[in-house]
Scaffold this active site. Structure first.
Site, PDB file in Angstrom:
ATOM      1  N   LYS A  19       0.834  -1.206   0.000  1.00 50.74           N
ATOM      2  CA  LYS A  19       0.000   0.000   0.000  1.00 50.74           C
ATOM      3  C   LYS A  19       0.870   1.258   0.000  1.00 50.74           C
ATOM      4  CE  LYS A  19      -2.912   0.853   3.647  1.00 50.74           C
ATOM      5  NZ  LYS A  19      -2.743   2.246   4.132  1.00 50.74           N
ATOM      6  N   SER A  20       1.879   1.296   0.866  1.00 48.86           N
ATOM      7  CA  SER A  20       2.724   2.495   0.952  1.00 48.86           C
ATOM      8  C   SER A  20       3.413   2.782  -0.377  1.00 48.86           C
ATOM      9  CB  SER A  20       3.799   2.300   2.027  1.00 48.86           C
ATOM     10  OG  SER A  20       3.218   2.233   3.293  1.00 48.86           O
ATOM     11  N   ARG A  24       2.869   5.965  -3.275  1.00 54.76           N
ATOM     12  CA  ARG A  24       4.009   6.789  -3.685  1.00 54.76           C
ATOM     13  C   ARG A  24       4.277   6.666  -5.179  1.00 54.76           C
ATOM     14  NH1 ARG A  24       4.227   5.670   1.646  1.00 54.76           N
ATOM     15  NH2 ARG A  24       5.467   6.938   3.092  1.00 54.76           N
ATOM     16  N   GLY A  91      -5.062   8.044   5.453  1.00 53.84           N
ATOM     17  CA  GLY A  91      -4.150   8.955   6.148  1.00 53.84           C
ATOM     18  C   GLY A  91      -2.899   9.237   5.332  1.00 53.84           C
ATOM     19  N   ARG A 119      -8.646  12.359  12.504  1.00 50.79           N
ATOM     20  CA  ARG A 119      -7.226  12.047  12.736  1.00 50.79           C
ATOM     21  C   ARG A 119      -6.374  13.332  12.798  1.00 50.79           C
ATOM     22  NH1 ARG A 119      -5.532   7.000   9.229  1.00 50.79           N
ATOM     23  NH2 ARG A 119      -3.740   7.140  10.633  1.00 50.79           N
ATOM     24  N   GLN A 167       4.642   9.140   7.535  1.00 52.05           N
ATOM     25  CA  GLN A 167       3.741  10.064   6.835  1.00 52.05           C
ATOM     26  C   GLN A 167       4.181  11.505   7.054  1.00 52.05           C
ATOM     27  OE1 GLN A 167      -0.245   9.091   8.102  1.00 52.05           O
ATOM     28  NE2 GLN A 167      -0.261   7.163   6.970  1.00 52.05           N
ATOM     29  N   ASP A 311       1.799  -1.219  11.954  1.00 53.60           N
ATOM     30  CA  ASP A 311       0.496  -1.648  11.430  1.00 53.60           C
ATOM     31  C   ASP A 311       0.193  -3.112  11.771  1.00 53.60           C
ATOM     32  OD1 ASP A 311       0.072   0.854  10.375  1.00 53.60           O
ATOM     33  OD2 ASP A 311       0.764   0.322   8.365  1.00 53.60           O
ATOM     34  N   LYS A 338      -4.651   5.806  14.791  1.00 53.81           N
ATOM     35  CA  LYS A 338      -4.761   5.152  13.485  1.00 53.81           C
ATOM     36  C   LYS A 338      -6.231   5.196  13.035  1.00 53.81           C
ATOM     37  CE  LYS A 338      -0.446   4.212  12.998  1.00 53.81           C
ATOM     38  NZ  LYS A 338       0.315   4.920  11.977  1.00 53.81           N
ATOM     39  N   ARG A 342      -6.474   1.835  17.957  1.00 56.40           N
ATOM     40  CA  ARG A 342      -6.215   0.391  17.827  1.00 56.40           C
ATOM     41  C   ARG A 342      -5.831  -0.277  19.142  1.00 56.40           C
ATOM     42  NH1 ARG A 342      -3.304   0.196  11.861  1.00 56.40           N
ATOM     43  NH2 ARG A 342      -5.256   0.292  10.666  1.00 56.40           N
TER      44      ARG A 342
END
Ligand code: S3P
Length: 429
Positions: A19-20, A24, A91, A119, A167, A311, A338, A342
């Site tokens: 995902k990250s 990008r 996020g 957030r 982030q 995560d 998050k 969490r």
């Protein structure tokens, strides 16, 4: 939804894309000159939030169902969006885009769903304001909708980060790439370095020495071909499932093994998991991992490993319910901000099915091994809580029902299919 049940898990899963890195790849592709192609892009809701946001900013992006092609516009080629941009649950999208938009000469408004709109954004707004952009949250809060009035003459910054967050780091780097001069960012703890890696891949430069990152702007990037490896954060659900289910052997192919992300491997090794890694592809930073039913022991997880597995902590908490002894998770207060809190969500939802787990101010204490039982639980709209509860349900004799199961589509749209495939001893596509 009634969750999948199984007696054991066997077979092979091709882990969905990271995902990250998928986020990008769109960002760098949009900001580069020329064409970027992205292979194995993650077709999850979060990454589509990034893709659609750049389309709204005037970047042509084509999806043929297999490959994403981005006609890069350069840092100076973005256009004002015609309306406020909906960022959904992501996020990473909103925070990294704040850094990109900080250097633009127009105004943008970004908002999210109920979770994203709660957030904290000050962590990004404060350094970007110091660099010369103007950022405002809703009704003088730090929460979205965020209005960003960019500044095409940003000042470089020297910034000691108060939180360990990739982030926040990435947002500052994106602004620094547009500023005139050298910026220095000092991390609290080393966090995932995909932004830094991709700057180099796209022909830019950035240096990292220990926790100090130096970047000089302005820079220009050239379009590239990006191949996204699998997401170790998604693999973590099946690494755990393989270790805690009886008579099981799971093979996970194309698992991303960037060292800033492999805290889960260190934890499984320390707890005594029967696991091995093979077929390492150095260029793509990926490998195949085999995991088998394991005898596990509780451990303490704290300090600089936390950003390397942030995560994965909900699924590590489940893992710990099946380990002999006590597992203590500390220094993880970031979990509170998050997609859900969490710490509370993990403790309260697992308690409903019999886990001995206690929330603390900065983590969790888990006693094991515990036989979990059936019940009615909720993802609370958080993809990783939903997936963790499905893996927990594999261990119970009675049924477990999950509310808001659709949340998994944020990062792993075919998650339940992969669980069913392994429960039937098969192989995923
Ligand atoms: C991410 C960084 C992490 C992580 C998130 C993805 C990224 O957040 O939890 O899922 O892609 O940079 P923080 O940087 O806020 O810790």
């Amino acid at each position: 939804m009634k969750l999948v049940k199984a007696t054991h898990l066997n077979g092979s899963i091709a882990v969905p894309a990271d995902k990250s890195i998928s986020h990008r790849s769109i960002m760098f592709g949009a900001l580069a000159e020329g064409t970027t192609t992205v292979h194995n892009f993650l077709r999850g809701e979060d990454c589509f939030s990034t893709l659609h946001a750049f389309q709204q900013l005037g970047v042509p992006i084509h999806d043929d169902g297999k490959t994403i092609t981005i006609e890069g516009q350069g840092f100076n080629g973005l256009k004002p969006a015609k309306s406020a941009i909906d960022i959904g649950n992501s996020g990473t999208t909103i925070r990294l885009m704040m850094g990109i938009l900080a250097g633009q000469s127009f105004q943008t408004i970004m908002y999210g769903d109920d979770s994203l709109n709660r957030r904290p954004m000050n962590r990004v707004m404060l350094p970007l304001s110091e660099m010369g952009a103007q950022l405002e949250g809703a009704q003088e809060t730090e929460f979205p909708p965020i209005t960003i009035s960019g500044n095409s003459d940003l000042k470089p910054i020297t910034y000691h980060m108060p939180v360990a967050s990739a982030q926040v780091k990435s947002a500052i780097i994106f602004a620094a790439l547009q500023a005139h001069g050298t910026s220095t960012i000092i991390e609290k703890e080393a966090s995932r370095n995909h932004t830094e890696d991709m700057i180099r891949q796209f022909g830019g430069s950035i240096t990292t020495e220990g926790k100090t990152i130096t970047v000089t702007g302005p820079q220009m990037f050239q379009g590239q071909e990006v191949i996204v490896p699998g997401d170790i954060s998604s693999a973590a659900f099946f690494l755990t499932a393989g270790a805690i289910m009886p008579d099981s052997h799971i093979t996970l192919t194309n698992v991303g093994i960037n060292p800033t992300r492999t805290g889960i491997i260190d934890v499984l090794t320390e707890m005594g998991a029967d696991m091995n890694m093979r077929n390492q592809d150095v260029q793509n930073q990926s490998a195949t991992i085999d995991i088998r039913s394991s005898q596990l022991t509780g451990i303490t997880i704290s300090g600089d490993i936390i950003p390397r597995l942030i995560d994965e902590l909900p699924i590590i908490a489940l893992l710990a319910t099946q380990a002999q002894g006590t597992t203590v998770i500390k220094d993880a207060e970031e979990l509170k901000v998050k997609e859900t809190n969490r710490i509370d969500a993990t403790a309260e939802e697992l308690q409903k099915i019999g886990a001995r787990i206690t929330p603390t101010a900065d983590g969790l204490i888990i006693h094991g091994p515990t036989k979990l039982h059936g019940g009615h639980v909720s993802s609370r709209g958080d993809h990783r809580i939903g997936m963790m509860l499905q893996i927990a349900a594999l261990l119970t004799d009675e049924d477990v029902t999950l509310d808001r199961a659709e949340a998994v589509a944020v990062s792993y749209p075919h998650f339940f299919d992969d669980v069913r495939t392994l429960a039937q001893g098969g192989e995923s596509k």
